[in-house]
Design a protein around this motif. Structure first.
Motif, PDB file in Angstrom:
ATOM      1  N   TRP A   1       3.722  14.176  -5.175  1.00  0.00           N
ATOM      2  CA  TRP A   1       4.928  15.005  -5.259  1.00  0.00           C
ATOM      3  C   TRP A   1       6.136  14.142  -5.629  1.00  0.00           C
ATOM      4  O   TRP A   1       6.922  14.471  -6.519  1.00  0.00           O
ATOM      5  CB  TRP A   1       5.166  15.727  -3.939  1.00  0.00           C
ATOM      6  CG  TRP A   1       6.334  16.658  -3.988  1.00  0.00           C
ATOM      7  CD1 TRP A   1       6.342  17.928  -4.478  1.00  0.00           C
ATOM      8  CD2 TRP A   1       7.679  16.375  -3.554  1.00  0.00           C
ATOM      9  NE1 TRP A   1       7.606  18.457  -4.381  1.00  0.00           N
ATOM     10  CE2 TRP A   1       8.449  17.528  -3.823  1.00  0.00           C
ATOM     11  CE3 TRP A   1       8.304  15.263  -2.985  1.00  0.00           C
ATOM     12  CZ2 TRP A   1       9.796  17.608  -3.521  1.00  0.00           C
ATOM     13  CZ3 TRP A   1       9.661  15.340  -2.697  1.00  0.00           C
ATOM     14  CH2 TRP A   1      10.392  16.501  -2.959  1.00  0.00           C
TER      15      TRP A   1
ATOM     16  N   PRO B   1       5.367  32.731 -17.977  1.00  0.00           N
ATOM     17  CA  PRO B   1       5.997  31.814 -17.029  1.00  0.00           C
ATOM     18  C   PRO B   1       6.159  30.402 -17.577  1.00  0.00           C
ATOM     19  O   PRO B   1       7.223  29.796 -17.473  1.00  0.00           O
ATOM     20  CB  PRO B   1       5.035  31.810 -15.845  1.00  0.00           C
ATOM     21  CG  PRO B   1       4.227  33.044 -15.969  1.00  0.00           C
ATOM     22  CD  PRO B   1       4.217  33.438 -17.404  1.00  0.00           C
ATOM     23  N   LEU B   2       5.093  29.872 -18.185  1.00  0.00           N
ATOM     24  CA  LEU B   2       5.156  28.486 -18.636  1.00  0.00           C
ATOM     25  C   LEU B   2       6.159  28.320 -19.770  1.00  0.00           C
ATOM     26  O   LEU B   2       6.820  27.298 -19.891  1.00  0.00           O
ATOM     27  CB  LEU B   2       3.766  28.029 -19.086  1.00  0.00           C
ATOM     28  CG  LEU B   2       3.685  26.571 -19.506  1.00  0.00           C
ATOM     29  CD1 LEU B   2       4.032  25.653 -18.351  1.00  0.00           C
ATOM     30  CD2 LEU B   2       2.308  26.240 -20.046  1.00  0.00           C
TER      31      LEU B   2
ATOM     32  N   ILE C   1       9.714  21.820 -19.721  1.00  0.00           N
ATOM     33  CA  ILE C   1       8.649  21.981 -18.730  1.00  0.00           C
ATOM     34  C   ILE C   1       8.957  21.147 -17.492  1.00  0.00           C
ATOM     35  O   ILE C   1       8.582  21.491 -16.372  1.00  0.00           O
ATOM     36  CB  ILE C   1       7.285  21.586 -19.332  1.00  0.00           C
ATOM     37  CG1 ILE C   1       6.914  22.568 -20.429  1.00  0.00           C
ATOM     38  CG2 ILE C   1       6.198  21.582 -18.273  1.00  0.00           C
ATOM     39  CD1 ILE C   1       5.591  22.310 -21.064  1.00  0.00           C
TER      40      ILE C   1
ATOM     41  N   PRO D   1      11.326  23.008 -14.165  1.00  0.00           N
ATOM     42  CA  PRO D   1      10.820  23.677 -12.958  1.00  0.00           C
ATOM     43  C   PRO D   1      10.164  22.686 -12.003  1.00  0.00           C
ATOM     44  O   PRO D   1      10.335  22.796 -10.787  1.00  0.00           O
ATOM     45  CB  PRO D   1       9.815  24.690 -13.493  1.00  0.00           C
ATOM     46  CG  PRO D   1       9.546  24.304 -14.899  1.00  0.00           C
ATOM     47  CD  PRO D   1      10.764  23.584 -15.388  1.00  0.00           C
ATOM     48  N   LEU D   2       9.431  21.715 -12.557  1.00  0.00           N
ATOM     49  CA  LEU D   2       8.736  20.766 -11.687  1.00  0.00           C
ATOM     50  C   LEU D   2       9.710  19.896 -10.910  1.00  0.00           C
ATOM     51  O   LEU D   2       9.357  19.291  -9.909  1.00  0.00           O
ATOM     52  CB  LEU D   2       7.788  19.888 -12.508  1.00  0.00           C
ATOM     53  CG  LEU D   2       6.497  20.581 -12.933  1.00  0.00           C
ATOM     54  CD1 LEU D   2       5.695  19.691 -13.868  1.00  0.00           C
ATOM     55  CD2 LEU D   2       5.661  20.946 -11.714  1.00  0.00           C
TER      56      LEU D   2
ATOM     57  N   TYR E   1      10.058  27.789  -9.025  1.00  0.00           N
ATOM     58  CA  TYR E   1       9.177  28.675  -9.787  1.00  0.00           C
ATOM     59  C   TYR E   1       8.120  29.337  -8.925  1.00  0.00           C
ATOM     60  O   TYR E   1       7.193  29.938  -9.453  1.00  0.00           O
ATOM     61  CB  TYR E   1       8.524  27.909 -10.936  1.00  0.00           C
ATOM     62  CG  TYR E   1       7.715  26.697 -10.502  1.00  0.00           C
ATOM     63  CD1 TYR E   1       8.334  25.502 -10.205  1.00  0.00           C
ATOM     64  CD2 TYR E   1       6.340  26.765 -10.398  1.00  0.00           C
ATOM     65  CE1 TYR E   1       7.609  24.404  -9.804  1.00  0.00           C
ATOM     66  CE2 TYR E   1       5.596  25.672  -9.999  1.00  0.00           C
ATOM     67  CZ  TYR E   1       6.243  24.491  -9.713  1.00  0.00           C
ATOM     68  OH  TYR E   1       5.513  23.402  -9.316  1.00  0.00           O
ATOM     69  N   GLY E   2       8.246  29.240  -7.618  1.00  0.00           N
ATOM     70  CA  GLY E   2       7.195  29.823  -6.791  1.00  0.00           C
ATOM     71  C   GLY E   2       7.740  30.527  -5.567  1.00  0.00           C
ATOM     72  O   GLY E   2       7.128  30.516  -4.517  1.00  0.00           O
TER      73      GLY E   2
ATOM     74  N   LEU F   1       7.793  28.175  -1.802  1.00  0.00           N
ATOM     75  CA  LEU F   1       7.731  26.913  -2.550  1.00  0.00           C
ATOM     76  C   LEU F   1       8.998  26.095  -2.319  1.00  0.00           C
ATOM     77  O   LEU F   1       8.953  24.870  -2.171  1.00  0.00           O
ATOM     78  CB  LEU F   1       7.531  27.181  -4.043  1.00  0.00           C
ATOM     79  CG  LEU F   1       7.204  25.912  -4.846  1.00  0.00           C
ATOM     80  CD1 LEU F   1       5.814  25.413  -4.511  1.00  0.00           C
ATOM     81  CD2 LEU F   1       7.316  26.122  -6.344  1.00  0.00           C
TER      82      LEU F   1
ATOM     83  N   LEU G   1       8.680  24.455   1.017  1.00  0.00           N
ATOM     84  CA  LEU G   1       7.766  23.314   0.930  1.00  0.00           C
ATOM     85  C   LEU G   1       8.454  22.138   0.238  1.00  0.00           C
ATOM     86  O   LEU G   1       8.312  20.985   0.650  1.00  0.00           O
ATOM     87  CB  LEU G   1       6.507  23.709   0.153  1.00  0.00           C
ATOM     88  CG  LEU G   1       5.545  24.616   0.913  1.00  0.00           C
ATOM     89  CD1 LEU G   1       4.516  25.223  -0.025  1.00  0.00           C
ATOM     90  CD2 LEU G   1       4.842  23.810   2.004  1.00  0.00           C
ATOM     91  N   TRP G   2       9.219  22.462  -0.808  1.00  0.00           N
ATOM     92  CA  TRP G   2       9.961  21.423  -1.536  1.00  0.00           C
ATOM     93  C   TRP G   2      10.898  20.686  -0.575  1.00  0.00           C
ATOM     94  O   TRP G   2      10.975  19.465  -0.574  1.00  0.00           O
ATOM     95  CB  TRP G   2      10.761  22.092  -2.666  1.00  0.00           C
ATOM     96  CG  TRP G   2      10.671  21.421  -3.996  1.00  0.00           C
ATOM     97  CD1 TRP G   2      11.643  20.664  -4.590  1.00  0.00           C
ATOM     98  CD2 TRP G   2       9.571  21.457  -4.912  1.00  0.00           C
ATOM     99  NE1 TRP G   2      11.211  20.236  -5.824  1.00  0.00           N
ATOM    100  CE2 TRP G   2       9.954  20.707  -6.045  1.00  0.00           C
ATOM    101  CE3 TRP G   2       8.304  22.032  -4.882  1.00  0.00           C
ATOM    102  CZ2 TRP G   2       9.113  20.528  -7.145  1.00  0.00           C
ATOM    103  CZ3 TRP G   2       7.472  21.864  -5.971  1.00  0.00           C
ATOM    104  CH2 TRP G   2       7.873  21.124  -7.082  1.00  0.00           C
TER     105      TRP G   2
END
Lengths: 415, 83
Positions: A222, A310-311, A343, A346-347, A352-353, A357, A360-361
């Motif tokens: 992560w 989404p992607l 891309i 979001p990461l 995005y979740g 999410l 959790l982040w």
């Protein structure tokens, strides 16, 4: 692995970590409120959007041409710069300015902003809201605004603009190097310990070391992903700049020297939206810039479309429509490095979740803070041991006997 | 999981180097794969089951961490590791 190589890895880990830890702490801490900024704004400031008229479902949207005409009628003599339909509310935002030159001049005066906007209801074409006029007294800043602003500036640029962004990007790179060297050291230190061991009955230094190893191993991937995508995000200004001086310049070369036509004689805005939607099937059109914008062509509408899946939702494809004739000039997918940037976003943001999410982040972020702090404690402890040894060598009598044997034990090949 | 050891710290240190090496990588690799899966499944799927799988996959490293910490703090004389 020989002791020599191990020592080298240790030196790499120590120095890369020392260089980036302070900045990473800043970034990790300021990232937490940014992660929940939407919720924070809603809670402390509230939604100041006017209520929307309740219309029967399926009411068609008004033509954008009608909305554009209304905006012109409100500010005769001014230019329209952007038309942006809202993506989750039935509203269209029209941005205006006295002239393109006025906007360009603003860049030299940080306090001046000659641009303004009008928000229309997309279905009825009624004015919903307008930006505050430039000469109106400034709205008092809310505490939320001040704190979130500080967090944002610290997180992205340390209040140092592009230099700060590039510097933080470099820190992201150093962080990734520190994670890789840390992984190598983990393999060496954990040879005789089952995963997750935290030795609490030994010297406190061992507890910290075990904590550092456990928290680091659990969040390794992560932290690598978020660190690396953070680095890519900080490179956005140079990457967009690169695109502008290469592909964009190439595309716009035939038009570069044409004069910007008066806005009274331009082709239909609604038709330009329709054309763009046809060229990029499956994409939605998110906005239009008028000819003359600093990044665009003097004679084209630039329409921004983005993927509906989404992607691809963050992959923008600009479409050029000739504003004199209404004809399509072309669609220009972005180069690979900008697609990669899109891309990466979001990461990095973890948006995005859904709420789980984000939570959790935040938790993973807190664990990474734990890795940073335990790493600092280990380093500071090592320094203390070294200092104590020097003091002893000078003949000082130090009481705590803890340092020496521990350093012999955990410092295997460390110095 | 190691059983409680009655030795004193001195004998423990002495015993330590001769202990059998443990497999270092299975746990970190498993957690890394779970994280990767969790990050990608929400990004590529973004609906129902993929979101839920993403949340589950990303929670596991956190749950494992907390479990290890609780074990270590409950039984101060053991090492609290998973094996």
């Amino acid at each position: 692995m020989t002791t020599r190589t191990l020592r080298r890895w240790f030196v790499v880990h120590k120095w890369t970590s020392l260089v980036c830890t302070l900045f990473l702490l800043v970034v990790c801490v300021t990232g937490l409120p940014l992660l929940f900024s939407e919720q924070i704004w809603d809670t402390f400031v509230g939604d100041d959007d006017p209520p929307y008229e309740v219309l029967p479902p399926g009411t068609p949207n008004a033509s954008l041409d009608v909305i554009v005409e209304k905006a012109r009628a409100l500010y005769p003599g001014q230019i329209i710069t952007n038309v942006s339909p809202d993506d989750d509310e039935p509203a269209v935002l029209i941005s205006m300015a006295p002239s393109w030159q006025a906007l360009k001049d603003d860049e030299n005066y940080p306090d001046r902003n000659s641009g303004h906007w009008i928000k229309f209801d997309a279905r009825t074409a009624k004015v919903l809201e307008q930006s505050r006029p430039a000469d109106a007294p400034k709205e008092p800043r809310t505490w939320t605004g001040i704190i979130m602003g500080i967090c944002n500036r610290l997180h992205t640029s340390l209040f140092a603009g592009l230099t700060g962004r590039l510097f933080l990007g470099a820190m992201g790179g150093v962080f990734v190097a520190s994670l890789i060297s840390g992984t190598v050291l983990y393999g060496r230190f954990m040879k005789r310990l089952p995963f997750g061991s935290v030795r609490r009955d030994r010297a406190s230094r061992l507890t910290w070391l075990d904590l550092h190893n456990l928290l680091g191993a659990a969040t390794l991937i992560w932290a690598t992903v978020v660190g690396f995508t953070g680095l890519v995000n900080e490179l956005q200004t140079p990457l967009f700049g690169l695109w502008r001086v290469t592909d964009v310049r190439q595309i716009l070369r035939p038009y570069a020297n044409l004069p910007v036509p008066s806005q009274d004689h331009l082709s239909s805005v609604q038709a330009a939206f329709d054309t763009a939607a046809k060229v990029a099937p499956g994409n939605e059109v998110t906005g239009l810039s008028f000819p003359g914008a600093s990044f665009g062509s003097p004679v084209h509408y630039v329409l921004w479309t983005r993927g509906a899946t989404p992607l691809r939702a963050r992959l923008f494809t600009p479409v050029l429509v000739d504003a004199r004739t209404g004809e399509l000039t072309g669609a220009y997918p972005m180069p690979w490095y900008l697609r990669f940037l899109e891309i990466s976003r979001p990461l990095h943001f973890g948006d995005y979740g859904g709420m789980p999410l984000k939570i959790l982040w935040a938790l993973l972020d807190v664990v990474v803070i734990g890795v940073l702090v335990s790493g600092l404690v280990l380093w500071a402890g090592k320094r203390k041991i070294a200092t104590d040894a020097r003091l002893r060598a000078l003949g000082y009598d130090l009481d705590d006997a803890e340092g020496a044997p521990v350093s012999a034990l955990t410092g295997e090949g460390a110095r | 999981m190691n059983a409680l050891r009655p030795e004193t710290s001195q004998s423990y240190f002495a015993a330590s180097p001769s202990r059998v090496p443990v497999a270092v990588w299975p746990w970190p690799i498993a957690l890394g794969l779970l994280t990767t899966f969790g990050l990608l499944s929400a990004l590529l799927g973004q609906h129902g089951i993929w979101l839920a799988l993403s949340w589950a996959a990303l929670s596991i490293p956190l749950i494992v961490t907390v479990t290890c910490l609780i074990r270590a703090w409950r039984r101060p004389s053991s090492k609290g590791g998973l094996s």
